[in-house]
Scaffold this active site. Structure first.
Site, mmCIF file in Angstrom:
data_model
loop_
_atom_site.group_PDB
_atom_site.id
_atom_site.type_symbol
_atom_site.label_atom_id
_atom_site.label_comp_id
_atom_site.label_asym_id
_atom_site.label_seq_id
_atom_site.Cartn_x
_atom_site.Cartn_y
_atom_site.Cartn_z
ATOM 1 C CB CYS A 85 18.898 -11.232 58.135
ATOM 2 S SG CYS A 85 20.036 -11.297 59.819
ATOM 3 C CG HIS A 194 16.052 -7.299 59.459
ATOM 4 N ND1 HIS A 194 15.719 -8.553 59.240
ATOM 5 C CD2 HIS A 194 17.316 -7.620 59.993
ATOM 6 C CE1 HIS A 194 16.402 -9.556 59.781
ATOM 7 N NE2 HIS A 194 17.481 -8.688 60.326
ATOM 8 C CD GLU A 196 12.600 -7.691 57.644
ATOM 9 O OE1 GLU A 196 13.614 -7.145 56.720
ATOM 10 O OE2 GLU A 196 12.988 -8.480 58.426
#
Lengths: 223, 81
Positions: A85, A194, A196
């Site tokens: 991002c 994302h 994560e």
């Protein structure tokens, strides 16, 4: 295996990135934007957020942070770097990756679980996936439209540097539905979604994101 | 003291959603006859002392390095009288 996660003023997802790395089996190392050394890390993650308030352009100020001088230098020497991002935006502003990220074509912030297709599993961050594998991980951005001129896009496609592509409706106007790309060597990868945030069933839509982090660990172990 | 102005605009081929939003709002407020809007940035640099060719070259370098992203933006540099 020590993997650094840089915290800039305005970073949001540095904690989640460190947590994901820990779950994947790495030793996460917190790095600060003002650091002039990388404290012997084997790879670096640039996390999501709004570094320096997104002033000027997203990632434009972060690119000149002291820690980035070393990150850029080490990335050119082959150290794996993942930009998620805002981290992707920083990598483009640093010219470690081609193209740029601009405001979403529909002008709204988008936040949803996003289906992606892994187009390349030969980068340092995607070897854990099968080519063509479909995954679902969160996407959240206001300026996530990937743009580049046609020759650059053709080169990215031709050289297998498109890493992940959006499935279903295009969430932000990215040219050719591109969600993430790699540099020519494949050690530097940037993507808007994302991984994560998709590493545990309790908090994510899936655990499909873990592969980004296990990939880099596997590569470093065998190196 | 001299002032140098750097204007930064998105390249014509890059979509400008902000400009489009402004273009959509204008007729709603009764401002008719505007076919399109592009939105950019203007930087006013106040210099210590006079403008020289060397300093202008420096500013062009700054415009290309930091003030604009040449991948998506064009810039112009001009000295304010």
């Amino acid at each position: 295996m020590r993997v650094g996660v840089v915290t800039f003023p305005g970073s949001l997802d540095d904690g989640d990135a460190r947590r994901a790395l820990g779950l994947a089996g790495a030793e996460p190392v917190a790095l600060w934007h003002g650091d002039v050394r990388l404290s012997a890390v084997d790879a670096v993650v640039l996390p999501g957020g709004f570094s320096y308030g997104d002033y000027l352009r997203c990632g434009a100020i972060a690119r000149f942070a002291p820690v980035m001088e070393r990150v850029i230098e080490r990335a050119r020497e082959g150290m794996p770097v993942l930009g998620i991002c805002n981290g992707f935006q920083i990598l483009c502003e640093s010219h470690l990756l081609p193209g740029a990220l601009v405001r979403n074509d529909h002008r709204k912030f988008v936040c949803r679980d996003q289906a992606l297709r892994v187009e390349s599993n030969t980068t340092a961050w995607t070897t854990a996936y099968a080519e063509g594998q479909e995954i679902v991980i969160p996407l959240k951005n206001g300026e996530g439209g990937f743009v580049a001129d046609d020759p650059t896009l053709d080169r990215l496609e031709g050289e297998g540097q498109v890493v992940v592509r959006y499935l279903g409706s295009n969430p932000n106007g990215s040219y050719r539905d591109i969600a993430g790309i790699a540099n020519e060597v494949g050690n530097v990868v940037g993507l808007m979604p994302h991984p994560e945030h998709a590493v545990e069933a309790l908090t994510g839509p899936s655990t499909d994101g873990v592969g980004f982090f296990t990939s880099v660990i596997a590569g470093l172990v065998s190196a | 003291m001299a002032r140098v102005v750097v204007d930064v605009m998105l390249k014509p081929e890059i979509l400008d959603p902000q400009g489009q939003a402004v273009a959509t709002a204008l007729p709603k407020l009764g401002f008719d006859g505007i076919a399109a809007v592009r939105q950019g940035k203007r930087f006013e640099l106040e210099l210590d002392g006079d403008v020289t060719e060397e300093r202008l070259a420096q500013i062009r370098n700054a415009a290309e390095t930091l003030l604009s992203n040449p991948v998506i933006e064009d810039y112009t540099v001009r000295v304010e009288p």
